[in-house]
Design a protein around this motif. Structure first.
Motif, PDB file in Angstrom:
ATOM      1  N   TYR A   1      22.035 -24.619  11.200  1.00 22.41           N
ATOM      2  CA  TYR A   1      21.829 -25.896  10.504  1.00 22.41           C
ATOM      3  C   TYR A   1      20.412 -26.420  10.718  1.00 22.41           C
ATOM      4  CZ  TYR A   1      22.954 -30.581   8.738  1.00 22.41           C
ATOM      5  OH  TYR A   1      22.992 -31.757   8.017  1.00 22.41           O
ATOM      6  N   GLY A   2      19.968 -26.437  11.978  1.00 17.40           N
ATOM      7  CA  GLY A   2      18.654 -26.996  12.280  1.00 17.40           C
ATOM      8  C   GLY A   2      17.523 -26.245  11.601  1.00 17.40           C
TER       9      GLY A   2
ATOM     10  N   GLU B   1      28.363 -15.368   5.728  1.00 14.54           N
ATOM     11  CA  GLU B   1      29.804 -15.479   5.548  1.00 14.54           C
ATOM     12  C   GLU B   1      30.107 -16.798   4.850  1.00 14.54           C
ATOM     13  OE1 GLU B   1      32.109 -14.631   9.154  1.00 14.54           O
ATOM     14  OE2 GLU B   1      30.226 -13.974  10.069  1.00 14.54           O
ATOM     15  N   PHE B   2      31.227 -16.838   4.135  1.00 13.22           N
ATOM     16  CA  PHE B   2      31.643 -18.051   3.447  1.00 13.22           C
ATOM     17  C   PHE B   2      33.050 -18.428   3.881  1.00 13.22           C
ATOM     18  CE2 PHE B   2      28.618 -15.962   0.551  1.00 13.22           C
ATOM     19  CZ  PHE B   2      27.689 -16.984   0.399  1.00 13.22           C
ATOM     20  N   SER B   3      33.303 -19.734   3.892  1.00 19.95           N
ATOM     21  CA  SER B   3      34.629 -20.223   4.243  1.00 19.95           C
ATOM     22  C   SER B   3      35.009 -21.329   3.276  1.00 19.95           C
ATOM     23  CB  SER B   3      34.657 -20.753   5.683  1.00 19.95           C
ATOM     24  OG  SER B   3      35.903 -21.343   5.982  1.00 19.95           O
ATOM     25  N   TYR B   4      36.071 -21.100   2.498  1.00 16.40           N
ATOM     26  CA  TYR B   4      36.557 -22.105   1.560  1.00 16.40           C
ATOM     27  C   TYR B   4      37.561 -22.991   2.273  1.00 16.40           C
ATOM     28  CZ  TYR B   4      34.325 -19.394  -2.109  1.00 16.40           C
ATOM     29  OH  TYR B   4      33.409 -18.754  -2.876  1.00 16.40           O
TER      30      TYR B   4
ATOM     31  N   TRP C   1      29.306 -22.940  10.919  1.00 16.91           N
ATOM     32  CA  TRP C   1      29.680 -23.289   9.555  1.00 16.91           C
ATOM     33  C   TRP C   1      28.909 -24.524   9.101  1.00 16.91           C
ATOM     34  CZ3 TRP C   1      31.589 -19.487   7.169  1.00 16.91           C
ATOM     35  CH2 TRP C   1      32.475 -18.596   7.788  1.00 16.91           C
ATOM     36  N   VAL C   2      28.227 -24.424   7.966  1.00 21.09           N
ATOM     37  CA  VAL C   2      27.361 -25.480   7.457  1.00 21.09           C
ATOM     38  C   VAL C   2      27.843 -25.914   6.078  1.00 21.09           C
ATOM     39  CG1 VAL C   2      25.026 -26.015   6.657  1.00 21.09           C
ATOM     40  CG2 VAL C   2      25.356 -24.709   8.767  1.00 21.09           C
TER      41      VAL C   2
END
Length: 365
Positions: free
Chosen positions: A249-250, A355-358, A211-212
Motif C-alpha cells: 500500500y505505502g 493476486e485478486f480477492s473478490y 490486500w489493498v
C-alpha cells in the motif's frame, strides 16, 4: 555489476565452514570422475580436470580454502593416479617433475585467480563509492534549493500570521494558511522522495504485500493533493466490482502521488487528469492520463532517469519522482510505461502481476 548487486553478493558470501566443504567436495567429485574415466583418458588429463576445478573454486572462495583444494588435489592425484598407484612415491623422473609442476602451478593458479577476483571486487567497490558520492552530491545540490524554498515560505507566512494576526483580513489569513499548506506538502514530498530514493539505492527495499482496496488507495492519495488539484479536473474510473489487489500500500500510494504530482506540474491549470484501473489476465493495470501538452518524443525514454527534468519545465522539483515510481513498480515485479495520447496529453500505464480477492467470493459477470 552495480553497487547494489555487489553489496548483496558481499553480504551473502558463504561462511568459512561452507567454503571448506565446497573446496574439499569439489576435489573429491573431480577425483571420482577421474577414477571413472582413468582408463580412457590417462592420468595426465585428470590433472587438467583438477586444475580446472581449482580455478573455478578460486573464483568464489577465500584464499585458504583455495590452497586446501590445490594441495589436496595434488596429493590425491599422486596417490590415486600417478604410477605406482596407492602410494605417495612417484615412479620415474618425468612423473616426479610433472607432479612438482602440477603442485606449483595449482597453487599459483589458485592464488592468482583469487587475487584477480579481489582486485576486481576492489575496483567495483571504488566504482560503487564514486557513484554513491556522485549520486548524493547531485541529490544534495538538487534538494538544497528545493527544501529551502518551502521552508522559507512556511517561516514567512507563519511570521506574518503571528505579527499581523489582528490586522489581517479573513481572505489574507486564508491565503497565508494556504501558502503554508502548499509549502508543507511540497516539503513533505521532497523529504519522502529523498527517503524513497535512499531505500532504492541501498538495495534493501522490501515489498510488504497485503490486500489493498484501490478505491481507498486512489482517493486517499487525491485527498493529500487536494490543494494542488483545486484548479484541475480529476476523473476516477474504477469498476464497481473491482477486487482487492495484493500490493504494498505505502509504495503504491507513493507511486500514484508522484504520477499525479507530475501531471499537476506539467499541465496547465484547468486540465483534466484521469485515473483508471483495469484487470488484464493476472495483472492489475493502473493508468494516469492527462490532456496537457504531452512529452517531447525524444525525451520519453529519459523521463524515468534520476534527476532528469524536461527542457522548459516549471521551476521546482528534483527530477526524482518518476524514477522512484519506476523503482517501486519494478519492486512489485511490474512495469511502468509512458506514451502520448493521439490528440494531446500523456498516459502512464502501470502493470503489476498480482493476486485478486473478490469480497463476495464471486466475480460479477
Amino acid at each position: 555489476m552495480d553497487h547494489r548487486a555487489l553489496k548483496v553478493y558481499l553480504f551473502h558470501k558463504p561462511g568459512k565452514a561452507t567454503q571448506y566443504v565446497v573446496s574439499v567436495g569439489g576435489v573429491i567429485l573431480v577425483v571420482l570422475l577421474g577414477l571413472a574415466v582413468r582408463d580412457y583418458v590417462g592420468y595426465r588429463v585428470i590433472a587438467l580436470l583438477l586444475m580446472l576445478m581449482v580455478s573455478v573454486v578460486a573464483i568464489f572462495l577465500d584464499i585458504v580454502p583455495v590452497l586446501v583444494a590445490a594441495s589436496l588435489s595434488a596429493v590425491l592425484w599422486n596417490f590415486l593416479f600417478i604410477p605406482p598407484r596407492f602410494t605417495l612415491t612417484v615412479g620415474d623422473a618425468e612423473d616426479r617433475l610433472l607432479f612438482i609442476m602440477y603442485f606449483v602451478i595449482a597453487l599459483i593458479n589458485g592464488v592468482a585467480t583469487y587475487k584477480i577476483r579481489e582486485m576486481q571486487k576492489e575496483i567495483r567497490r571504488k566504482e560503487a563509492r564514486a557513484n554513491a558520492v556522485k549520486f548524493y552530491n547531485a541529490l544534495f545540490n538538487s534538494l538544497s534549493h528545493e527544501l529551502r524554498t518551502p521552508i522559507t515560505t512556511i517561516i514567512g507566512a507563519a511570521d506574518n500570521l503571528q505579527a499581523l494576526n489582528g490586522k489581517l483580513k479573513a481572505e489574507n489569513r486564508k491565503e497565508l494558511i494556504n501558502e503554508i499548506s502548499v509549502a508543507g506538502l511540497r516539503l513533505n514530498q521532497q523529504v519522502e522522495n529523498l527517503l524513497s530514493m535512499s531505500r532504492l539505492e541501498s538495495g534493501f527495499l522490501q515489498v510488504k504485500k497485503d490486500w489493498v482496496d484501490m478505491h481507498d488507495l486512489i482517493y486517499k492519495t487525491l485527498n493529500q493533493l487536494d490543494v494542488p488539484l483545486q484548479n484541475f479536473h480529476v476523473a476516477v474510473h474504477i469498476p464497481e466490482s473491482f477486487p482487492l489487489c495484493k500490493l504494498d500500500y505505502g509504495l503504491m500510494e507513493h507511486v500514484l502521488f508522484n504520477l499525479v504530482s507530475n501531471a499537476v506540474n506539467h499541465t496547465p491549470e484547468d486540465s483534466k487528469i484521469t485515473i483508471q484501473t483495469e484487470i488484464e489476465q493476472n495483472e492489475m493495470v493502473l493508468i494516469v492520463a492527462d490532456n496537457g501538452p504531452g512529452f517531447p518524443q525524444k525525451e520519453i525514454d529519459k523521463v524515468f532517469d534520476k534527476f532528469y527534468r524536461l527542457q522548459g519545465a516549471k521551476p521546482g522539483g528534483t527530477g526524482l519522482g518518476l524514477s522512484i515510481a519506476r523503482g517501486f513498480v519494478e519492486a512489485h515485479g511490474g512495469t511502468i510505461t509512458l506514451g502520448n495520447l493521439p490528440v494531446c496529453g500523456a498516459k502512464f500505464t502501470i502493470r503489476i502481476p498480482t493476486e485478486f480477492s473478490y469480497l463476495s467470493g464471486l466475480k460479477n459477470e
